[in-house]
Structure formats: structure tokens, C-alpha cells
Design a protein around this motif. Structure first.
Motif, PDB file in Angstrom:
ATOM      1  N   HIS A  92      19.500  40.294  42.514  1.00  0.00           N
ATOM      2  CA  HIS A  92      20.586  39.898  41.616  1.00  0.00           C
ATOM      3  C   HIS A  92      20.828  40.921  40.521  1.00  0.00           C
ATOM      4  CE1 HIS A  92      21.810  35.932  42.877  1.00  0.00           C
ATOM      5  NE2 HIS A  92      20.549  35.639  43.143  1.00  0.00           N
TER       6      HIS A  92
ATOM      7  N   SER B   2      36.802  36.863  51.088  1.00  0.00           N
ATOM      8  CA  SER B   2      35.910  36.674  49.948  1.00  0.00           C
ATOM      9  C   SER B   2      34.848  37.771  49.936  1.00  0.00           C
ATOM     10  CB  SER B   2      35.236  35.306  50.042  1.00  0.00           C
ATOM     11  OG  SER B   2      34.425  35.268  51.185  1.00  0.00           O
ATOM     12  N   TYR B   3      34.229  37.955  48.775  1.00  0.00           N
ATOM     13  CA  TYR B   3      33.169  38.962  48.667  1.00  0.00           C
ATOM     14  C   TYR B   3      32.025  38.675  49.638  1.00  0.00           C
ATOM     15  CZ  TYR B   3      35.350  40.578  44.354  1.00  0.00           C
ATOM     16  OH  TYR B   3      36.222  41.091  43.440  1.00  0.00           O
ATOM     17  N   GLU B   4      31.774  37.395  49.815  1.00  0.00           N
ATOM     18  CA  GLU B   4      30.674  37.023  50.714  1.00  0.00           C
ATOM     19  C   GLU B   4      30.923  37.575  52.119  1.00  0.00           C
ATOM     20  OE1 GLU B   4      32.154  34.956  48.645  1.00  0.00           O
ATOM     21  OE2 GLU B   4      30.645  33.779  47.559  1.00  0.00           O
ATOM     22  N   TYR B 292      27.214  31.581  51.222  1.00  0.00           N
ATOM     23  CA  TYR B 292      27.763  31.200  49.930  1.00  0.00           C
ATOM     24  C   TYR B 292      26.687  30.839  48.921  1.00  0.00           C
ATOM     25  CZ  TYR B 292      31.945  31.444  52.628  1.00  0.00           C
ATOM     26  OH  TYR B 292      32.936  31.909  53.427  1.00  0.00           O
ATOM     27  N   ASN B 297      25.576  37.724  42.337  1.00  0.00           N
ATOM     28  CA  ASN B 297      26.654  37.486  41.384  1.00  0.00           C
ATOM     29  C   ASN B 297      27.824  38.433  41.651  1.00  0.00           C
ATOM     30  OD1 ASN B 297      26.154  40.027  39.603  1.00  0.00           O
ATOM     31  ND2 ASN B 297      24.166  39.069  39.966  1.00  0.00           N
ATOM     32  N   GLU B 298      28.971  38.075  41.090  1.00  0.00           N
ATOM     33  CA  GLU B 298      30.190  38.806  41.416  1.00  0.00           C
ATOM     34  C   GLU B 298      30.145  40.261  40.953  1.00  0.00           C
ATOM     35  OE1 GLU B 298      34.805  38.167  40.308  1.00  0.00           O
ATOM     36  OE2 GLU B 298      33.703  36.400  41.011  1.00  0.00           O
ATOM     37  N   THR B 299      29.596  40.509  39.756  1.00  0.00           N
ATOM     38  CA  THR B 299      29.540  41.884  39.241  1.00  0.00           C
ATOM     39  C   THR B 299      28.750  42.767  40.199  1.00  0.00           C
ATOM     40  OG1 THR B 299      28.824  40.650  37.300  1.00  0.00           O
ATOM     41  CG2 THR B 299      29.421  42.970  36.989  1.00  0.00           C
ATOM     42  N   ALA B 301      28.214  42.233  43.327  1.00  0.00           N
ATOM     43  CA  ALA B 301      28.930  42.377  44.597  1.00  0.00           C
ATOM     44  C   ALA B 301      29.957  43.498  44.500  1.00  0.00           C
ATOM     45  CB  ALA B 301      29.614  41.060  44.950  1.00  0.00           C
ATOM     46  N   ILE B 302      30.708  43.525  43.405  1.00  0.00           N
ATOM     47  CA  ILE B 302      31.726  44.570  43.255  1.00  0.00           C
ATOM     48  C   ILE B 302      31.055  45.937  43.183  1.00  0.00           C
ATOM     49  CG2 ILE B 302      33.550  45.452  41.747  1.00  0.00           C
ATOM     50  CD1 ILE B 302      34.026  42.504  40.912  1.00  0.00           C
TER      51      ILE B 302
END
Lengths: 447, 340
Positions: A92, B2-4, B292, B297-299, B301-302
Motif C-alpha cells: 500500500h 476501473s483501476y482494478e 476490489y 489505494n488510488e494514489t 494505483a495511479i
């Protein structure tokens, strides 16, 4: 002997894998640079001896790379197998540089494959030299990325924990944490230094064994000049590390220095032993030096071990590891500088036997310093796996059979280590430098 | 998307890349061991060596990419698979370590030893067998979670028909992919002897590979009905796979267009592999973990996706250079250039 404790065995197995891997990883970071320097010298001076040097080093290097790759794959997977909870948290927060490390290595691997087999492919020598640059960049970038992960374990930042959930993650802040600058420069420079010394020790050994060829003298000179430069760099960075520890991991610095009382004008403890009553004996104490190392002035107050909670103080034997690393570092710096000076003054003989033997000893000693330094870095973080966030016990697997795996890997590394040495020896014995010079029609007295 | 889904697609693509390049490598190991045992080694040795020497390291990285990437995109996989797979994972590491280092020892150490060749051949079949069990486990029923502990049920794994079916499928696929690639490489090298032998191997392993594919397809219905039905819904992908297989085998049999034939083999496995993977979604580990709930987290992932794109921009030209110098350089392939 022990009651089965997966945490203990996970620590032992990780120690084993890393202690073995770091030998090859260190060479993997440093030797490409030495190869590049030698090949460049060959072009600059139009001296085929240096070109052959690069070629022979590359040939030996690829064998160590193979062991580095497979043990690197091992530690990459073992992190998830032995420390699943830690890796879940790490994924993470610090997953980015881990991911980038594989890219850097991929890049290096592709060009290494090309470099090895294209020595005679291009008309222009510079073209072939250009191929070594991505290898050097890839190797050093790998070290950089993976060291940021280790830095993160020492100085975690770039996230928040709210009710046990990780939020507000910033991968770049995690990567460029306070430990990153000093740690990555120390790791990279000391890898360069160690690789230069290992290659220098081989050259010195050949001269001692009676090889008269100027090739070995050139190799020794090249490696010692490089080593002197890297040693100065490593020492400067050591100073930065002291200031970092003082600010972010004072308990690690205090444990390394057996510094018990919080005080200013703190003295630096060199060597010595610790009695049962935590008394330092037989040590050389340099007044004010610890305060200066920590904060740049004698007035700096250095927190002592007595002011930390007892369960957050790392084992005090890391002092020995720290000192071993420092002593060897000083030895390597002094020796390479001495060689350079002796060589520079033409009327002195740098190739005398005591100096040569000292260089031969310097090769393995440098590797011991690397091992000692990493043991200090890792044990000095105990009890934490992520400093202040997660303990080693919380990060470990709960799986059965870790002990069995420890024995299996012990056998594996023993086999790999022995075969690697045997293969390298045979490779170079079957094809000594003199024979290869002859074969390639390179004159013995080339410039 | 989606990012996933982007994340899993990236990882799956790398795993597919590994499947192809590693199969060529694994199969080559087996063929070189087998031909040595039957004294036909002189026919294939050069072809196999010339291909493998510059690329063996690259193969390994595809795998490392996958398992480091999956921890980055789906950190919870580290927890579930990491805990469950300690023993099989360690065994796979040991096999990979022996294979990689003994390959280098034999090639660069300039000594042929029967032990090296044996290790190289045996691990070529054992590694795909052991790695394929991870896919088996992901179908569910082999891992349980009780009292917060994740455990692998060995009895279930070794007693399952499906599990053994996947192992066999992996082995025959390795041999088929490898033989069809080496056939192409031998034809490029204009090495008639090697071509004849390798073409024979490709034809021998072609039908077992498709047969095992079909068998495993149907065995899955007993193992994980939901996944099976999703696969039936994606029937057209498997139809594409079958058609590609038919074209590839026909071309090899007719001694024509070996290059196109190998591309068809790649299409065959691409369609089947992605059909299987798409039908597996959303589960990473049935029924505990989906893409899912295990996602980062999104940050992050980007950041990972940006790093991935930047990395590709660096790697694709480099890989192209590697292939141009060693796969498509006629002189090198024919063995006119050498020496390290």
C-alpha cells in the motif's frame, strides 16, 4: 533446540538469504561501473589491455549476475512468503519503488545480454562502449530503488493510519523519506568501493603469484585509483548518516555507540567490550566526537540509551558490527590512498609485497564490511520492521514449516556458493590473461 | 475501465509474456536433455544455445515483475498467497535458482557436465508444474481461513484430479510452445537437421496440448462452476484459440511459414489465457479475495500505472534492439558471429 517460532525462523531465513544475496548484489552494482571505466580507458588510450580487462571482467561478472538474479528472485518472493503482513502494508505504501526496481533490472538484463555477445560486432569501439552505459545505469538504479524501500522501513512516512487503516498515501513521500539520501548514497558508493577492491585484490594476487605482465599492474592501478575516490565519497556520506540517525533513529545511534547518558559533548566510543553491568571497557573514547558526528558541533545533545523505553532499544552487540564496518572502511581508504601516492611518485614502488598483500586482504575485508554494515542496519532497527509502525513479530508469517525451508535454503546456498567459486576459478585458469593476449595478438608491451 | 481492471490486465499481460518466453526456455532445456540422452544432441545444441545465451536473464524478470507487481496493485494477495504458499513457493524458488545458476555455470563456465544438463532438463518440466499449482489454488477449496490463519490443504491439492490436469496441461504446453518456436528459429538459421527434428517434436506435442486444454476446461466445471460458466459465456475466445491452434499445426505440418505458425501458437495461448483470466474475475482467490477488496489505494494505483507506462517506453525499444541483434540478425542466427 528451540520451540518452533515462525517469527524467529523467518528472521533467520531472511538473514540467510540476504547475507548471501548481498555479496552478489554488491558486485552487481559496482562491477558494471568498473567494466565501463576499463573499456573507456581502452578507447581513450587506445590500449587493448584495458579493453581485454573489461572483456574478462564482464565474463566473470555474468556468472555472479546469475547467482545474483536467482537469489534476488528468492528474496523477492520470500518477502511475501515470510512477511505477508508486512508486505501487505508495504504494497500500500512503498510498492512503487519495488515495482520500478524490476524495471531497472529488466533494462540492465537486456543490455547485459547484448553487451556480452557484441564485442566484435561493431566497427566502432565506441558503439560497443555505449552498450555498457545502460548496464551501469540499470545496476545503480536498481540499488537506488531497493534502498529507498529499506530507507522507508527505517523512516516510514507518506501515509496516515486511522483506526488501523492506511490512508492519505503519497508514494513519492514514502520513497523520498529522510533516510533515503544518506542510505542510498552510502549503499551505492560502498558497492563501488567493494567491487573495485575485489577486482584489485585479484590483480594483486596475480602479481604476488609471479605474473610479470603489465596487464595486472594496470588493473591494480585502475582499481586502486577508483577505490580511493569511492572511499572518500563513502566517508563523507558516513558523516551524513550520523546526522540522519541522530535526528530520526536516535536509539540506533545510541546503541551503536554504547551511549547511555543523555549529554552534550558526547564522546565517540571506538572498539571496547561491554560488561554485564553495561560498563564500557578497553574502548578508545574520542571526546566530543559523537556530538560532532550527530549535530556538527560539540554542544549537540545526544540522547542516551537510558532515556529510551527498554523494549525499543536494539541489541547492543550491533556496536561491534558498526565498528567493524568503520574500521574496514578506514583501512580501505588509507590503503588505496597510499597506493595512489606510491604509484604517483615514480621513484617509489607501489608494487611491493606488503602493499600487495594488504590489497589482497582488502577484497574479502570489504565484503565483510558490507555484511557488517547491513547487519548493523537491520538489527539496529529492532524490534521494528517498519520503524514505529509495525514490529517484526507483527509482520511475520504464521505458517508452519519455516524451519524446514531454512535448512533447504541453507543447502541451496551452500551448493550455489561452492559451484560459483569453482566455475569462476576454472574459467580463468583455463584461459589465463597471458594466453588470451597471445591469442588476440596483443603485444606484451602495448602502451 | 476501473483501476482494478487496468491493474490486473497489466499483470496478466506480464504473466502471459512469462508464459511464452519461459515455455521456450523450459522446453529447450528438456529437449536439450532428451536429445543428449538419445545422442541427437549435436543436431539441436547450437540452435538452442544461440537462442538462449543472450535472453535467459530476461525470462526470469517477467516472473519477478508479476509477483512484485501483484503485491503493489493487490497488497492483500501477499497476505493470502504469501501465507498459504510458503512450501510450494519455496520449492519453486529453489528450482528456479538451480536452473538459472546452473545454466550460467554450464554456458559461461565452458564445461559440459551431465549433471548440469540433467538439472536443466528436469527443472524445465518441474518448474511449470509447480508454478501452475498457483492457478489451481486460485479456484478455491484448497485454501482455508480459520481463526485468522490462512492454511493450504495439501491433501486436497494432491488428491485433486483438476490439479493434476493443470500440471499436465502446463507441461505439454511448454513442450509445444517451445518446439514450435525452435522450429521457426531453426528454419531462420537454415539448419535442416535441427529443423527436421524440432518440427517432429512440435507435431508430436501439438495434439496433447489441445487435448489437455479441453480436458481441463471440462474438469473445471466440477471444481468451480461459477468460473466454468463464465468461461462458457466467453466461448468465442476459446474458439479463437482453437482456430489459431489449427492454423499453426497445419502450417507446421505443411512445412510452410514457420514464423506465422509460431505467432498463431502465441494467439492460441493468448486467447485461452485471457479467456480463462477474464472469466476468473473478479476473484483473485476464490472465494476470499476479489480485485476490489484487495486493491491498493488510488494514489498508489495511479503511480504504478504511470511507472508502468514509463517503463514500457524504456523497455520496448530495448527489447526490440535485443531481438534485432539476436533473433532477426541472419548472421547471428546462422552462427557466423560469436564470442563473448
Amino acid at each position: 533446540m528451540f520451540e518452533y517460532d515462525p517469527v524467529l525462523y523467518s528472521r533467520l531465513l531472511t538473514t540467510l538469504t540476504l547475507a548471501f544475496h548481498v555479496i552478489f548484489a554488491t558486485l552487481g552494482v559496482g562491477i558494471p561501473l568498473m567494466i565501463a571505466i576499463a573499456e573507456w580507458m581502452g578507447i581513450r588510450r587506445n590500449d587493448p589491455h584495458y579493453t581485454l580487462m573489461a572483456r574478462r571482467w564482464a565474463r566473470g561478472f555474468v556468472v555472479t549476475v546469475a547467482v545474483g538474479v536467482v537469489t534476488g528472485t528468492a528474496i523477492g518472493l520470500q518477502l511475501s512468503l515470510l512477511w505477508p503482513n508486512f508486505m501487505q502494508a508495504a504494497g500500500h505504501t512503498i510498492g512503487l519503488p519495488m515495482f520500478m526496481e524490476t524495471f531497472a533490472f529488466f533494462f540492465e538484463a537486456i543490455f547485459l545480454g547484448i553487451y556480452l555477445y557484441t564485442w566484435d560486432r561493431f566497427k566502432s569501439k565506441v558503439k560497443h562502449f555505449l552498450l555498457v552505459i545502460p548496464i551501469v545505469i540499470g545496476a545503480t538504479a536498481s540499488a537506488f530503488f531497493i534502498t529507498t524501500v529499506n530507507s522507508f522501513m527505517n523512516a516510514p512516512q507518506g501515509f496516515n493510519i486511522i483506526d488501523g487503516v492506511l490512508t492519505d498515501v503519497s508514494p513519492l513521500a514514502a520513497m523520498f523519506n529522510p533516510a533515503t539520501p544518506s542510505k542510498m548514497s552510502h549503499v551505492i558508493l560502498s558497492s563501488y568501493l567493494t567491487s573495485a577492491f575485489i577486482l584489485g585484490a585479484i590483480a594483486a594476487f596475480h602479481i604476488l603469484k609471479g605474473s610479470k605482465h603489465v596487464y595486472h599492474k594496470k588493473a591494480l592501478h585502475l582499481t586502486m585509483v577508483s577505490a580511493a575516490v569511492f572511499a572518500i565519497g563513502t566517508a563523507l556520506v558516513g558523516d551524513l548518516s550520523g546526522k540522519y540517525l541522530h535526528e530520526y533513529q536516535p536509539e540506533k545511534l545510541a546503541a551503536a555507540e554504547w551511549h547511555f547518558e543523555t549529554e552534550e559533548k558526547a564522546s565517540l566510543v571506538l572498539g571496547g567490550i561491554l560488561t554485564d553491568g553495561n560498563e564500557v571497557r578497553f574502548a578508545l573514547e574520542i571526546p566530543y566526537a559523537l556530538s560532532i558526528l550527530a549535530g556538527g558541533s560539540a554542544d549537540t545533545i545526544v540522547t542516551g540509551l537510558n532515556d529510551f523505553p527498554e523494549d525499543e532499544v536494539p541489541p547492543l552487540w550491533i556496536h561491534y558490527m558498526f565498528d567493524l564496518m568503520v574500521f574496514i572502511g578506514i583501512y580501505l581508504a588509507a590503503l588505496s590512498a597510499l597506493f595512489v601516492v606510491l604509484h604517483w611518485r615514480k621513484k617509489w614502488n607501489a608494487f611491493n609485497r606488503p602493499v600487495l598483500w594488504a590489497v589482497v586482504a582488502g577484497g574479502p575485508a570489504a565484503m565483510f564490511a558490507i555484511e557488517a554494515g547491513w547487519i548493523f542496519a537491520e538489527v539496529g532497527r529492532q524490534p521494528w520492521i517498519l520503524n514505529g509502525v509495525m514490529t517484526v513479530a507483527e509482520g511475520a508469517t504464521t505458517s508452519a514449516h519455516v524451519d524446514m525451508m531454512l535448512y533447504l535454503f541453507l543447502v541451496l546456498y551452500a551448493i550455489l556458493g561452492v559451484t560459483c567459486v569453482v566455475v569462476l576459478r576454472r574459467m580463468f585458469k583455463q584461459n589465463p590473461v597471458e594466453a588470451e593476449l597471445e591469442k588476440r595478438n596483443i603485444s606484451h608491451q602495448a602502451v | 475501465m476501473s483501476y482494478e481492471v487496468v491493474g490486473i490486465a497489466v499483470l496478466w499481460t506480464f504473466l502471459y509474456g512469462y508464459l511464452i518466453v519461459a515455455s521456450v526456455d523450459f522446453g529447450a532445456g528438456f529437449f536439450s536433455y532428451y536429445t543428449k540422452r538419445t545422442n541427437k544432441n549435436h543436431i539441436t545444441h547450437n540452435i538452442i544455445q544461440r537462442y538462449l545465451s543472450p535472453v535467459w536473464e530476461v525470462t526470469n524478470v517477467f516472473l519477478v515483475f508479476f509477483f512484485i507487481g501483484i503485491v503493489g496493485f493487490f497488497p492483500s494477495t501477499a497476505y493470502y498467497y504469501g501465507t498459504a504458499l510458503l512450501v510450494p513457493g519455496s520449492v519453486a524458488i529453489i528450482l528456479l535458482a538451480l536452473r538459472g545458476s546452473y545454466y550460467a555455470f554450464a554456458t559461461y563456465g565452458a564445461k559440459d557436465s551431465p549433471l548440469y544438463t540433467f538439472l536443466y532438463g528436469a527443472t524445465g518440466l518441474l518448474i511449470p508444474a509447480s508454478l501452475s499449482t498457483v492457478l489451481t489454488i486460485s479456484e478455491g477449496g484448497f485454501v482455508i481461513k480459520e481463526n485468522g490463519n490462512v492454511r493450504l490443504l495439501y491433501g486436497e491439492l494432491f488428491g485433486s484430479l483438476y490439479s493434476w490436469g493443470v500440471v499436465l496441461l502446463a507441461i505439454v504446453s511448454v513442450l509445444f510452445i517451445s518446439a514450435s518456436f525452435l522450429t521457426y528459429y531453426a528454419s531462420r538459421a537454415k539448419d535442416e537437421g535441427a529443423l527436421k527434428l524440432l518440427r517432429k517434436y512440435a507435431l508430436i506435442w501439438s495434439f496433447p496440448s489441445i487435448l489437455m486444454g479441453i480436458i481441463v476446461f471440462f474438469l473445471l466445471s466440477k471444481r468451480n462452476l461459477e468460473h466454468y460458466q463464465n468461461m462458457v459465456d466467453l466461448w468465442w475466445m476459446f474458439a479463437v484459440s482453437l482456430a489459431a491452434f489449427a492454423i499453426a499445426t497445419y502450417l507446421i505440418w505443411k512445412k510452410r511459414n514457420y514464423g506465422l505458425a509460431f505467432i498463431m501458437v502465441m494467439v492460441q495461448y493468448f486467447a485461452a489465457f485471457f479467456g480463462y483470466g477474464a472469466a476468473h474475475l473478479p476473484y483473485l482467490l476464490y472465494p476470499y479475495l476479489t480485485i476490489y477488496d484487495g486493491f491498493t489505494n488510488e494514489t498508489m494505483a495511479i503511480a504504478l500505472i504511470i511507472a508502468f507506462i514509463a517503463g514500457l517506453l524504456l523497455l520496448i525499444p530495448s527489447l526490440y534492439l535485443l531481438m534485432r541483434l539476436f533473433l532477426f540478425d541472419a548472421d547471428y542466427v546462422e552462427g557466423k558471429k560469436e564470442a563473448m
